[in-house]
Write a protein that holds these residues in place. Structure first.
Motif, PDB file in Angstrom:
ATOM      1  N   SER A 132       1.234  -1.509  -0.129  1.00  0.00           N
ATOM      2  CA  SER A 132      -0.029   0.145   0.115  1.00  0.00           C
ATOM      3  C   SER A 132       0.698   1.556  -0.064  1.00  0.00           C
ATOM      4  CB  SER A 132      -1.318  -0.090   1.114  1.00  0.00           C
ATOM      5  OG  SER A 132      -0.091  -0.098   1.957  1.00  0.00           O
ATOM      6  N   ARG A 133       1.750   1.006   0.655  1.00  0.00           N
ATOM      7  CA  ARG A 133       2.880   2.360   0.563  1.00  0.00           C
ATOM      8  C   ARG A 133       4.430   1.862   1.263  1.00  0.00           C
ATOM      9  NH1 ARG A 133       0.502   7.387   2.596  1.00  0.00           N
ATOM     10  NH2 ARG A 133       2.621   8.105   1.639  1.00  0.00           N
ATOM     11  N   VAL A 134       4.948   2.714   0.290  1.00  0.00           N
ATOM     12  CA  VAL A 134       7.040   2.618   0.297  1.00  0.00           C
ATOM     13  C   VAL A 134       6.832   3.785   0.288  1.00  0.00           C
ATOM     14  CG1 VAL A 134       8.864   2.175  -0.885  1.00  0.00           C
ATOM     15  CG2 VAL A 134       6.833   1.000  -1.367  1.00  0.00           C
ATOM     16  N   TYR A 135       8.153   4.158   1.958  1.00  0.00           N
ATOM     17  CA  TYR A 135       7.922   5.192   1.995  1.00  0.00           C
ATOM     18  C   TYR A 135       9.492   6.031   1.923  1.00  0.00           C
ATOM     19  CZ  TYR A 135       3.423   4.817   5.132  1.00  0.00           C
ATOM     20  OH  TYR A 135       2.302   4.474   5.437  1.00  0.00           O
ATOM     21  N   VAL A 136      10.128   5.136   1.463  1.00  0.00           N
ATOM     22  CA  VAL A 136      12.111   5.136   1.074  1.00  0.00           C
ATOM     23  C   VAL A 136      11.963   5.546   0.278  1.00  0.00           C
ATOM     24  CG1 VAL A 136      12.336   4.991   3.706  1.00  0.00           C
ATOM     25  CG2 VAL A 136      12.607   3.394   1.895  1.00  0.00           C
ATOM     26  N   ARG A 137      13.492   5.782  -1.154  1.00  0.00           N
ATOM     27  CA  ARG A 137      14.089   6.307  -1.947  1.00  0.00           C
ATOM     28  C   ARG A 137      14.830   5.205  -1.675  1.00  0.00           C
ATOM     29  NH1 ARG A 137      12.113  10.344  -5.975  1.00  0.00           N
ATOM     30  NH2 ARG A 137      13.627  11.841  -4.122  1.00  0.00           N
ATOM     31  N   VAL A 138      16.489   4.744  -2.750  1.00  0.00           N
ATOM     32  CA  VAL A 138      17.039   4.809  -2.590  1.00  0.00           C
ATOM     33  C   VAL A 138      18.066   6.283  -2.226  1.00  0.00           C
ATOM     34  CG1 VAL A 138      19.497   4.691  -3.975  1.00  0.00           C
ATOM     35  CG2 VAL A 138      17.074   3.344  -4.494  1.00  0.00           C
ATOM     36  N   GLY A 139      19.247   6.327  -0.983  1.00  0.00           N
ATOM     37  CA  GLY A 139      19.761   7.250  -0.751  1.00  0.00           C
ATOM     38  C   GLY A 139      18.836   7.880   1.059  1.00  0.00           C
ATOM     39  N   VAL A 184      18.234   8.182   4.655  1.00  0.00           N
ATOM     40  CA  VAL A 184      18.735   7.587   5.699  1.00  0.00           C
ATOM     41  C   VAL A 184      17.779   7.308   6.737  1.00  0.00           C
ATOM     42  CG1 VAL A 184      19.570   7.933   7.307  1.00  0.00           C
ATOM     43  CG2 VAL A 184      20.617   9.285   5.263  1.00  0.00           C
ATOM     44  N   VAL A 185      17.756   5.881   7.224  1.00  0.00           N
ATOM     45  CA  VAL A 185      16.906   5.453   7.819  1.00  0.00           C
ATOM     46  C   VAL A 185      16.895   5.361   8.988  1.00  0.00           C
ATOM     47  CG1 VAL A 185      15.609   5.042   6.312  1.00  0.00           C
ATOM     48  CG2 VAL A 185      16.882   3.223   7.099  1.00  0.00           C
ATOM     49  N   LYS A 186      16.294   4.726  10.397  1.00  0.00           N
ATOM     50  CA  LYS A 186      16.954   5.398  12.043  1.00  0.00           C
ATOM     51  C   LYS A 186      16.077   3.277  11.769  1.00  0.00           C
ATOM     52  CE  LYS A 186      18.501   8.711  12.977  1.00  0.00           C
ATOM     53  NZ  LYS A 186      20.047   8.793  13.060  1.00  0.00           N
ATOM     54  N   LYS A 187      16.460   2.770  13.002  1.00  0.00           N
ATOM     55  CA  LYS A 187      16.568   1.272  13.717  1.00  0.00           C
ATOM     56  C   LYS A 187      14.797   2.065  13.748  1.00  0.00           C
ATOM     57  CE  LYS A 187      17.729  -2.121  16.259  1.00  0.00           C
ATOM     58  NZ  LYS A 187      18.156  -2.832  18.125  1.00  0.00           N
ATOM     59  N   GLY A 188      14.146   0.408  12.983  1.00  0.00           N
ATOM     60  CA  GLY A 188      12.806   1.046  14.092  1.00  0.00           C
ATOM     61  C   GLY A 188      11.466   1.346  13.174  1.00  0.00           C
ATOM     62  N   GLN A 189      12.636   2.742  12.324  1.00  0.00           N
ATOM     63  CA  GLN A 189      11.477   2.936  11.245  1.00  0.00           C
ATOM     64  C   GLN A 189      10.939   2.368  10.171  1.00  0.00           C
ATOM     65  OE1 GLN A 189      13.414   6.287   9.348  1.00  0.00           O
ATOM     66  NE2 GLN A 189      11.921   6.572   7.558  1.00  0.00           N
ATOM     67  N   VAL A 190       9.458   2.869   9.925  1.00  0.00           N
ATOM     68  CA  VAL A 190       8.818   2.308   9.484  1.00  0.00           C
ATOM     69  C   VAL A 190       8.800   1.962   7.790  1.00  0.00           C
ATOM     70  CG1 VAL A 190       6.095   1.390   7.812  1.00  0.00           C
ATOM     71  CG2 VAL A 190       7.074   1.912  10.515  1.00  0.00           C
ATOM     72  N   VAL A 242      21.108   3.954   5.513  1.00  0.00           N
ATOM     73  CA  VAL A 242      21.356   4.191   4.205  1.00  0.00           C
ATOM     74  C   VAL A 242      20.286   3.526   2.910  1.00  0.00           C
ATOM     75  CG1 VAL A 242      21.437   5.732   2.091  1.00  0.00           C
ATOM     76  CG2 VAL A 242      23.012   5.488   4.154  1.00  0.00           C
ATOM     77  N   VAL A 243      19.386   3.345   2.456  1.00  0.00           N
ATOM     78  CA  VAL A 243      19.089   3.031   1.940  1.00  0.00           C
ATOM     79  C   VAL A 243      19.557   2.775   0.556  1.00  0.00           C
ATOM     80  CG1 VAL A 243      16.244   2.523   0.462  1.00  0.00           C
ATOM     81  CG2 VAL A 243      16.266   3.141   2.175  1.00  0.00           C
ATOM     82  N   SER A 244      19.581   1.232   0.036  1.00  0.00           N
ATOM     83  CA  SER A 244      20.712   1.052  -0.864  1.00  0.00           C
ATOM     84  C   SER A 244      20.039   0.749  -1.869  1.00  0.00           C
ATOM     85  CB  SER A 244      21.475   0.264  -0.666  1.00  0.00           C
ATOM     86  OG  SER A 244      21.212  -0.644  -0.227  1.00  0.00           O
TER      87      SER A 244
END
Length: 386
Positions: A75-82, A84-90, A181-183
């Motif tokens: 239903s949702r994708v909240y990130v893109r390549v590059g 920065v994400v934290k532990k536990g982040q959706v 980082v999302v790779s």
């Protein structure tokens, strides 16, 4: 004699005179020794190094492929390549409407079962009183007790089903297990994920600060590579920066490439240095296998091969050619300088570039040992190997 012939004879005479002068000059200079560049014999540190090729890799656990254990449409994708994400982040969500409906039903069953258990708990004391007074058969009391126990068990089972659905619903929220980082993002909104024996990979997160380097060491040199040896290395993307580390371990399994045996030495990269590096970068490494401090040393460019012997030409004005030949006794050979045991003194001026009498080209200096290139796994081409 005509004017034209006089001119021809004059030009020929000039050419002969010029050629003779050039021949005389060349003959004089050919017998002289020319010193083109010099250096000084001095005390300092001499390090013996092994040159090798390495490659930057992510540490185990630094790159995590995040999958989905729930079945449904994204239903949702909240990130893109590059990002920065934290532990536990959706980072993504799967449609959970069906599971939510099942949870609502399970919650209703919990309330129903708890109501039955509560009613059975209320009626049980009454039947116990009647049975003590002899106004009710013991079998009726036993049946009431059984009904009460069954109602409590049913309520517990209903709560377990509800808890299971809560866990399944939690699987619809895809969270990052590490900081990084999302790779890579391999799924898009609207795609259907089917949970099965193989977990579908949705997002890859990399911790860029957790890197290591694999150095490919030639089998002839691996015996000198030990845990704790200092390492210097460079990468093409940072030509003016030298990175440092230490050998953490040497893998026992060999890698054979182009009929040459290599062993991998592992170097853990410091977190501060890792910020300038990326996985799969090729490195040019120097492993310092031995260092001697405060020893007399001479530049390797001053070591010339003359008649099959290593010779040093010391600048000496008292000599006819202005230089004095010395065959020094050498100790530890370094990459740029070599240790001197005998034959030279501190402060001696030595020729690093010299043209000997009777020669037209400078004498050859000591050359470093050449070894075949190694092509690390995952790299497009090899560089000088160790």
């Amino acid at each position: 004699m005509t004017r034209k012939k006089l001119i021809i004879y004059a030009v020929a005479a000039l050419l002969l005179a010029g050629g003779g002068w050039y021949f005389v000059k060349k003959s004089r200079t050919a017998g002289q020794t020319k010193v083109l560049a010099t250096a000084v014999v001095e005390k300092g540190a001499v390090s013996r190094v092994l040159e090798a090729t390495g490659i930057i890799k992510a540490q185990v656990g630094a790159s995590v492929k995040i999958g989905a254990r729930a079945t449904g449409a994204i239903s949702r994708v909240y990130v893109r390549v590059g990002d920065v994400v934290k532990k536990g982040q959706v980072v993504a969500e799967i449609d959970a409407r069906e599971l939510q409906a099942q949870r609502d039903e399970a919650e209703a069953r919990v309330r129903l079962a708890e109501a039955k258990a509560k009613f059975a708990g209320i009626t049980l004391p009454r039947h116990e009183t009647l049975a003590r007074q002899g106004m009710e058969a013991q079998s009726v009391l036993d049946e009431t007790q059984q009904n009460h126990n069954v109602a409590k068990a049913e309520a517990a089972a209903a709560r377990a089903v509800l808890a299971t659905l809560d866990v399944r619903i939690s699987y619809t929220k895809i969270v990052s297990p590490i900081d990084g980082v999302v790779s890579q993002v391999t799924a898009q909104e609207g795609e259907t994920i089917v949970a099965g024996l193989q977990v579908a990979n949705l997002v890859t997160v990399l911790d860029p600060a957790r890197l290591e380097m694999w150095i490919y060491v030639d089998e002839t040199d691996v015996g000198r590579v030990k845990q704790g040896l200092p390492v210097e290395f460079r990468v093409d993307s940072q030509p003016d920066k030298t990175f440092t580390g230490v050998v953490d371990r040497v893998y026992p399994d060999p890698e054979i490439r182009d009929n040459i045996v290599y062993y991998k030495a592992l170097v853990t990269v410091d977190r501060d240095q890792a910020l300038f590096l990326r996985p799969e970068m090729t490195t040019q490494c120097r492993i310092v296998v031995d260092t001697r401090e405060g020893v007399l040393s001479v530049p390797n460019q001053a070591l010339k091969w003359v008649a099959g012997k290593q010779t040093v030409f010391v600048v000496d004005a008292a000599q006819p050619d202005g230089v004095r030949r010395v065959e020094p006794k050498l100790g530890l050979p370094g990459l740029e300088r070599s240790e001197v045991l005998e034959g030279l003194a501190e402060g001696d001026e030595v020729a690093t570039q010299i043209v000997l009498a009777g020669q037209e080209k400078p004498a050859e200096a000591k050359k470093a040992e050449e070894k075949p290139a190694v092509k690390p796994a995952g790299s497009g081409g090899g560089k000088k190997g160790g």
